[in-house]
Design an enzyme around this catalytic site. Structure first.
Site, PDB file in Angstrom:
ATOM      1  N   ASN A   9       3.760  46.502  -6.056  1.00  0.00           N
ATOM      2  CA  ASN A   9       5.214  46.473  -5.889  1.00  0.00           C
ATOM      3  C   ASN A   9       5.465  45.641  -4.633  1.00  0.00           C
ATOM      4  OD1 ASN A   9       7.899  46.880  -5.392  1.00  0.00           O
ATOM      5  ND2 ASN A   9       7.731  49.087  -4.979  1.00  0.00           N
ATOM      6  N   TRP A  10       5.819  44.382  -4.847  1.00  0.00           N
ATOM      7  CA  TRP A  10       5.972  43.491  -3.704  1.00  0.00           C
ATOM      8  C   TRP A  10       7.212  43.821  -2.881  1.00  0.00           C
ATOM      9  CZ3 TRP A  10       4.701  37.750  -5.468  1.00  0.00           C
ATOM     10  CH2 TRP A  10       3.363  37.683  -5.879  1.00  0.00           C
ATOM     11  N   LYS A  11       8.124  44.608  -3.456  1.00  0.00           N
ATOM     12  CA  LYS A  11       9.413  44.883  -2.794  1.00  0.00           C
ATOM     13  C   LYS A  11      10.079  43.547  -2.440  1.00  0.00           C
ATOM     14  CE  LYS A  11       7.620  49.300  -1.421  1.00  0.00           C
ATOM     15  NZ  LYS A  11       7.735  50.469  -0.564  1.00  0.00           N
ATOM     16  N   HIS A  92      12.669  53.726  -8.391  1.00  0.00           N
ATOM     17  CA  HIS A  92      11.925  53.767  -7.125  1.00  0.00           C
ATOM     18  C   HIS A  92      12.745  54.524  -6.085  1.00  0.00           C
ATOM     19  CE1 HIS A  92      10.027  52.504  -3.408  1.00  0.00           C
ATOM     20  NE2 HIS A  92       8.949  52.256  -4.131  1.00  0.00           N
ATOM     21  N   GLU A  94      13.360  53.976  -3.114  1.00  0.00           N
ATOM     22  CA  GLU A  94      14.254  53.133  -2.296  1.00  0.00           C
ATOM     23  C   GLU A  94      15.542  52.842  -3.051  1.00  0.00           C
ATOM     24  OE1 GLU A  94      11.372  50.082  -1.333  1.00  0.00           O
ATOM     25  OE2 GLU A  94      10.265  51.577  -0.166  1.00  0.00           O
ATOM     26  N   GLU A 164       5.334  59.166  -6.462  1.00  0.00           N
ATOM     27  CA  GLU A 164       5.387  58.574  -5.128  1.00  0.00           C
ATOM     28  C   GLU A 164       6.121  59.517  -4.179  1.00  0.00           C
ATOM     29  OE1 GLU A 164       4.853  53.977  -5.342  1.00  0.00           O
ATOM     30  OE2 GLU A 164       6.976  54.463  -5.342  1.00  0.00           O
ATOM     31  N   GLY A 170       5.141  53.685   2.638  1.00  0.00           N
ATOM     32  CA  GLY A 170       5.290  52.776   3.766  1.00  0.00           C
ATOM     33  C   GLY A 170       5.122  53.439   5.119  1.00  0.00           C
ATOM     34  N   SER A 209       1.279  54.536   0.479  1.00  0.00           N
ATOM     35  CA  SER A 209       0.258  54.193   1.471  1.00  0.00           C
ATOM     36  C   SER A 209      -1.160  54.163   0.900  1.00  0.00           C
ATOM     37  CB  SER A 209       0.348  55.126   2.688  1.00  0.00           C
ATOM     38  OG  SER A 209       1.613  54.968   3.338  1.00  0.00           O
ATOM     39  N   GLY A 230       2.518  49.259  -2.580  1.00  0.00           N
ATOM     40  CA  GLY A 230       3.502  48.457  -1.865  1.00  0.00           C
ATOM     41  C   GLY A 230       2.829  47.518  -0.890  1.00  0.00           C
ATOM     42  N   GLY A 231       2.826  47.894   0.381  1.00  0.00           N
ATOM     43  CA  GLY A 231       2.340  47.007   1.448  1.00  0.00           C
ATOM     44  C   GLY A 231       0.990  46.381   1.167  1.00  0.00           C
TER      45      GLY A 231
HETATM   46  P1  PGA Z   1       3.457  51.623   0.025  1.00  0.00           P
HETATM   47  O1  PGA Z   1       4.637  51.586  -1.059  1.00  0.00           O
HETATM   48  O2  PGA Z   1       2.176  51.386  -0.715  1.00  0.00           O
HETATM   49  O3  PGA Z   1       3.784  50.503   0.980  1.00  0.00           O
HETATM   50  O4  PGA Z   1       3.505  52.970   0.668  1.00  0.00           O
HETATM   51  C1  PGA Z   1       4.466  52.117  -2.353  1.00  0.00           C
HETATM   52  C2  PGA Z   1       5.731  51.934  -3.141  1.00  0.00           C
HETATM   53  O5  PGA Z   1       6.831  52.094  -2.576  1.00  0.00           O
HETATM   54  O6  PGA Z   1       5.693  51.633  -4.350  1.00  0.00           O
END
Ligand code: PGA
Length: 248
Positions: A9-11, A92, A94, A164, A170, A209, A230-231
Site C-alpha cells: 500500500n504505497w499510500k 483503510h 486512514e 490492520e 505506521g 508495521s 505500507g512504509g
Molecule cells: P504500515 O502501513 O505498514 O506503514 O504500518 C500499513 C497500512 O496502512 O496498510
C-alpha cells in the site's frame, strides 16, 4: 492450502522516477511469487506498463461507490478496470478516520468493486482506545457485518480481508504474532459460522508495521495469509524480503 498474498500500500507516496526504480527492482526479484502493489491513481498506467506479464498484480487504494456521473474528484471501479487493476483497497483506517468513511459506505465501495470484477481488500481493525477497552472483536465484527449484510457472506470468496490494528499502522508498533493470530482466527471463525468453505479459502492479511525483520514470525501463524504493507513497501529490499517470507 490457502495462498499467501502480500500487497504493498504505497499510500500517497511516489513519483514517476521513484516508482520506476522501485518497480524495476521488485519485478525480477519476485518472479514467480504472487504479490501486488496498490498505487496512487495517477500511477496506475505506469504500474500496468511495468508489471504486465509478471507475477505482481496492481491495484488502487480507494474507489467511488458510484458508477459514473457528477461526483467531482471521484474514480469509479470501471476506470480501475480500464487499467487492468486486480485489487482495490476499501475501508483503510486512514479513509475511515480522515475522510469519514462509514461502515455502510465501505460496504457500498466493496460492492462497487466486485460488480466491476475487482477484488476488494477490505480493511478492518480497532483503534488503541478500542483495544484497551477490550472491544477489539466487537469492532472488527461490526466492520465485517456491515459488508456481509450488504453483499452476503459468499462475496468473501472474491475478496481479501486485511486486519490492520490502527495502533500498529505506521507507528513501528507491530501486533505480536499471537495478538494478530487471535484476531485473524476470530475473523475466520466468524465467517466459518456462516460459510465454512468460504472461511477456509479466505485470505486474511495482517497489516501494521510489517517489516522484513518481523515478517517471518507473522506469516507463519496459521490464520495469517500474507500482509498489507505500507512504509516497507516503498523500500525494494524490504518489500522483496516480506514477499519471500510469506511465500516460504
Ligand atoms: P504500515 O502501513 O505498514 O506503514 O504500518 C500499513 C497500512 O496502512 O496498510
Amino acid at each position: 492450502m490457502r495462498k499467501k498474498l502480500v500487497a504493498g500500500n504505497w499510500k500517497m507516496n511516489g513519483s514517476l522516477a521513484e516508482n520506476a526504480a522501485l518497480l524495476a527492482a521488485i519485478k525480477p526479484a519476485l518472479a514467480g511469487i504472487e504479490a501486488a502493489v496498490c498505487v496512487p491513481f495517477p500511477y496506475l498506467a505506469q504500474a500496468q506498463a511495468a508489471l504486465a506479464g509478471s507475477s505482481i498484480a496492481w491495484g488502487a487504494q480507494n474507489l467511488s461507490d458510484q458508477a459514473k456521473g457528477a461526483y467531482t474528484g471521484e474514480v469509479s471501479a470501471s476506470m480501475l478496470r480500464d487499467f487492468a487493476c486486480t485489487y482495490v483497497i476499501v475501508g483503510h483506517s486512514e479513509r475511515r478516520s480522515l475522510y469519514g468513511e462509514s461502515d455502510e459506505l465501505v460496504a457500498k465501495k466493496y460492492m462497487a468493486a466486485q460488480a466491476a470484477g475487482l477484488v476488494p481488500i477490505l480493511c478492518v481493525g480497532e483503534s488503541l482506545a478500542e483495544r484497551e477497552a477490550g472491544v477489539t472483536e466487537q469492532v472488527v465484527a461490526r466492520q465485517l457485518d456491515a459488508v456481509i449484510a450488504a453483499a452476503g457472506v459468499a462475496s468473501l470468496a472474491n475478496a481479501v480481508v486485511a486486519y490492520e490494528p490502527v495502533w500498529a499502522i505506521g507507528t513501528g508498533k507491530t501486533a505480536s504474532p499471537e495478538q494478530a493470530q487471535a484476531v485473524h482466527a476470530f475473523i475466520r471463525g466468524k465467517v466459518a459460522a456462516l460459510d465454512p468453505a468460504v472461511a477456509a479459502g479466505l485470505v486474511i492479511q495482517y497489516g501494521g508495521s510489517v517489516k522484513a525483520s518481523n515478517a517471518a514470525e507473522l506469516m507463519t501463524q496459521p490464520d495469517i495469509d500474507g500482509g498489507l504493507i505500507g512504509g516497507a513497501s516503498l523500500v525494494a529490499d524490504e518489500f522483496i524480503a516480506i514477499c519471500r517470507a510469506a511465500a516460504n
